[in-house]
Scaffold this motif. Structure first.
Motif, PDB file in Angstrom:
ATOM      1  N   THR A  68      40.649  70.147  32.311  1.00  0.00           N
ATOM      2  CA  THR A  68      39.645  69.603  33.090  1.00  0.00           C
ATOM      3  C   THR A  68      39.765  68.656  34.221  1.00  0.00           C
ATOM      4  N   LYS A  69      40.510  67.653  34.062  1.00  0.00           N
ATOM      5  CA  LYS A  69      40.644  67.036  35.288  1.00  0.00           C
ATOM      6  C   LYS A  69      41.626  67.598  36.193  1.00  0.00           C
ATOM      7  N   PHE A  70      42.602  68.416  35.891  1.00  0.00           N
ATOM      8  CA  PHE A  70      43.374  69.123  36.712  1.00  0.00           C
ATOM      9  C   PHE A  70      42.413  70.103  37.573  1.00  0.00           C
ATOM     10  N   LEU A 109      34.932  80.349  49.488  1.00  0.00           N
ATOM     11  CA  LEU A 109      35.933  79.028  48.848  1.00  0.00           C
ATOM     12  C   LEU A 109      35.311  77.719  48.927  1.00  0.00           C
ATOM     13  N   ARG A 110      34.516  77.517  49.566  1.00  0.00           N
ATOM     14  CA  ARG A 110      33.608  76.190  49.698  1.00  0.00           C
ATOM     15  C   ARG A 110      32.442  76.488  48.457  1.00  0.00           C
ATOM     16  N   ASN A 111      32.036  77.554  48.329  1.00  0.00           N
ATOM     17  CA  ASN A 111      31.029  77.567  47.118  1.00  0.00           C
ATOM     18  C   ASN A 111      31.772  77.945  45.935  1.00  0.00           C
ATOM     19  N   PHE A 112      32.953  78.323  45.975  1.00  0.00           N
ATOM     20  CA  PHE A 112      33.619  78.330  44.518  1.00  0.00           C
ATOM     21  C   PHE A 112      34.109  76.897  44.318  1.00  0.00           C
ATOM     22  N   SER A 113      34.388  76.093  45.248  1.00  0.00           N
ATOM     23  CA  SER A 113      34.876  74.769  44.935  1.00  0.00           C
ATOM     24  C   SER A 113      33.829  73.905  44.483  1.00  0.00           C
ATOM     25  N   LYS A 114      32.649  74.169  44.861  1.00  0.00           N
ATOM     26  CA  LYS A 114      31.367  73.218  44.518  1.00  0.00           C
ATOM     27  C   LYS A 114      30.921  73.715  43.227  1.00  0.00           C
ATOM     28  N   HIS A 115      31.073  74.939  43.041  1.00  0.00           N
ATOM     29  CA  HIS A 115      30.572  75.666  41.465  1.00  0.00           C
ATOM     30  C   HIS A 115      31.694  74.994  40.424  1.00  0.00           C
ATOM     31  N   ILE A 116      32.886  75.064  40.796  1.00  0.00           N
ATOM     32  CA  ILE A 116      33.881  74.422  39.867  1.00  0.00           C
ATOM     33  C   ILE A 116      33.453  72.939  39.408  1.00  0.00           C
ATOM     34  N   GLN A 117      33.396  72.148  40.403  1.00  0.00           N
ATOM     35  CA  GLN A 117      32.944  70.776  40.136  1.00  0.00           C
ATOM     36  C   GLN A 117      31.749  70.662  39.436  1.00  0.00           C
ATOM     37  N   GLU A 118      30.727  71.515  39.548  1.00  0.00           N
ATOM     38  CA  GLU A 118      29.505  71.528  39.069  1.00  0.00           C
ATOM     39  C   GLU A 118      29.617  72.040  37.566  1.00  0.00           C
ATOM     40  N   SER A 120      32.439  71.767  35.765  1.00  0.00           N
ATOM     41  CA  SER A 120      33.187  70.681  35.016  1.00  0.00           C
ATOM     42  C   SER A 120      32.210  69.719  34.669  1.00  0.00           C
ATOM     43  N   GLU A 121      31.485  69.175  35.489  1.00  0.00           N
ATOM     44  CA  GLU A 121      30.525  68.048  35.112  1.00  0.00           C
ATOM     45  C   GLU A 121      29.525  68.437  34.187  1.00  0.00           C
ATOM     46  N   LEU A 122      28.780  69.607  34.060  1.00  0.00           N
ATOM     47  CA  LEU A 122      28.060  70.061  33.114  1.00  0.00           C
ATOM     48  C   LEU A 122      28.663  70.164  31.705  1.00  0.00           C
TER      49      LEU A 122
END
Length: 501
Positions: free
Chosen positions: A307-309, A334-343, A345-347
């Motif tokens: 998850t951290k990785f 790619l920007r949207n994908f990066s944002k969604h991955i962060q979101e 993981s946080e959830l």
């Protein structure tokens, strides 16, 4: 003579009709059980209801109640709580009718019916009504004083207490159950208790209880072999003492004594070999258990590192993306994908932390959400909102995110002349639903199973990353709810967001 023949013919006809109805009801129940084993829950539920009605028509109340309870379980499995309650109410009426007909009390049936009601309230997190049902179960168990019901009650109490965070009371109920089985030396039941408690803790999302119970289970499995070996050794010692007494009593016969001694020596050798083998198996089991525990610990650690990785990769992509032309579709994707991955993981890391809720007028809220979609729909597409003027506790920010995502998808895939509508329905005192429907192309059947699972397919990111619905599903969970696709709707797509206050 003709009158007698007519009466006999009528009697035979009635008997054949009754036999056919009985066979039909039995066949329906058998088919329901087969479909349940295949996990075809909707079909199984339908067949249980049909069997329920057939048995009730024949006044086979106990069989009808059994089918009704099974159908109710399948209803509340899919959060159709009202239908489940209606079936259980009907089953209780049948139980009373059966008691009246047989002129005896049937506490086992009332216990099962009230137990399923309790499960519904536990699933919907309604602690007050759940406590009422638990008190009712305790009254029934005290009246009957049946060991099986008492054990079932202890299981149910543990499930209730752990679900609503009363760990001390849950531990007390669980310890009583374990103590009963230990006193009876029923080690298989003790083993089953630990496994059931781990399952209860998982359903309650109580990670601490899972870990604590698993540690106790490991200790128990280590000790149970020793207890079993001790019991076997005691039995063998008793047999050995009895053999010595027999030798003493027949001491006048030297030849008999010699045969007995020889037999005892052989038995002792066999027992010694068995004991050595048992110790070897026990040591091997202990070693394997420790390895398994270590493997689980390593797996959990790897999951956290993963998850951290993923979060670090997403964060490190930002500086590189800032150097690229943001107008390019690939860069935007790619920007949207990066944002969604962060979101995402946080959830996943904060599922145990529910959102804060506040009271809102649901009609005004839904209208404002629909207004943000207007202009994005196709030509002549009708947008409709059907909501009562009620005040409901919600999390406006994340509820709006889910509804906008679902309505946006509907606007994208609904052709000209179609319709999109947002409904709000109350399903109980503390349960309500937001239903988003459209007349678009719908979702192919082969994709329905994985639409709420992230990374379930590889696709061109410019066509979407497929993380929108998984994110919405996790947000629904943090609002004490669930997001599902209504597979029975065939005129397009329909999503049901059910929230529990």
């Amino acid at each position: 003579m003709k009158k007698i023949i007519s009466i006999l013919f009528l009697a035979i006809f009635c008997l054949c009709t009754q036999t056919y109805a009985q066979d039909r009801a039995d066949e329906l129940m058998k088919q329901a059980q087969e479909n349940l084993a295949k996990k075809e829950y909707i079909k199984a539920r339908y067949l249980f209801i049909q069997a329920y009605n057939n048995y009730a028509a024949q006044e086979k109340f106990e069989q009808a109640i059994d089918c009704g309870i099974n159908a109710a379980v399948l209803y509340y499995r899919e959060s159709y709580n009202k239908e489940a309650f209606d079936l259980l109410w009907g089953a209780e009426q049948y139980a009373k009718a059966s008691e009246k007909k047989q002129q005896k009390s049937l506490p086992d049936l009332h216990f099962r019916i009230n137990k399923e009601r309790l499960q519904i309230y536990i699933k919907s997190k309604n602690s007050i009504r759940a406590k009422e049902q638990l008190d009712r179960l305790e009254e029934i168990a005290k009246t009957v004083r049946n060991d099986s019901l008492s054990n079932d009650l202890l299981y149910t109490q543990a499930n209730y207490y752990y679900t609503f965070g009363m760990n001390a009371q849950g531990d007390s109920a669980f310890k009583k159950l374990i103590a009963q089985y230990k006193s009876q030396k029923n080690y298989a039941k003790v083993d089953e208790c630990y496994k059931n408690l781990i399952d209860i803790a998982r359903k309650a999302n109580n990670a601490g209880l899972v870990a604590r119970t698993y540690d106790k289970y490991i200790i128990w499995t280590d000790s149970v072999k020793a207890l079993t070996a001790q019991d076997e050794l005691s039995v063998l010692k008793k047999k050995y003492d009895e053999s010595l007494a027999t030798i003493q009593e027949k001491d006048d016969s030297l030849s008999s004594k010699q045969y007995i001694i020889i037999g005892l020596c052989i038995l002792a050798a066999i027992l010694a070999a068995v004991l050595v083998m048992g110790i070897f198996v026990l040591m091997r089991f202990i070693l394997l258990t420790r390895r398994q525990k270590k493997a689980i610990s390593i797996a959990n650690e790897h999951n956290e590192l993963k998850t951290k990785f993923i979060q670090n990769i997403s964060a490190q992509m930002e500086p590189t993306l800032d150097t690229l032309d943001p107008k390019l579709p690939g860069v935007q994707a790619l920007r949207n994908f990066s944002k969604h991955i962060q979101e995402l993981s946080e959830l996943e890391n904060s599922l145990a932390e529910p959102y804060e809720m506040q009271e809102k007028n649901i009609a005004a809220f839904c209208e404002s959400v629909m207004d943000k979609i207007r202009g994005k729909e196709g030509e002549d597409v009708t947008l409709s909102v059907n909501t009562p003027k009620l005040n409901v506790k919600i999390n406006p920010e994340h509820l709006e995110h889910i509804l906008l995502h679902l309505l946006g998808n509907a606007a994208e895939y609904t052709p000209a002349g179609g319709k999109i509508w947002l409904d709000f329905k109350k399903r109980g005192a503390h349960t309500h639903q937001f239903i988003i429907s459209d007349t678009g192309c719908g979702i192919p059947e082969e994709r329905r199973e994985n639409i709420f699972k992230p990374f379930s397919e590889v696709k061109d990111l410019t066509e979407g990353d497929g993380l929108g619905l998984p994110i919405c599903s996790l947000m629904a969970t943090k609002m004490n709810g669930s997001l599902t696709l209504d597979s029975s709707y065939t005129k397009g797509a329909r999503f049901v967001l059910e929230l529990h206050a």
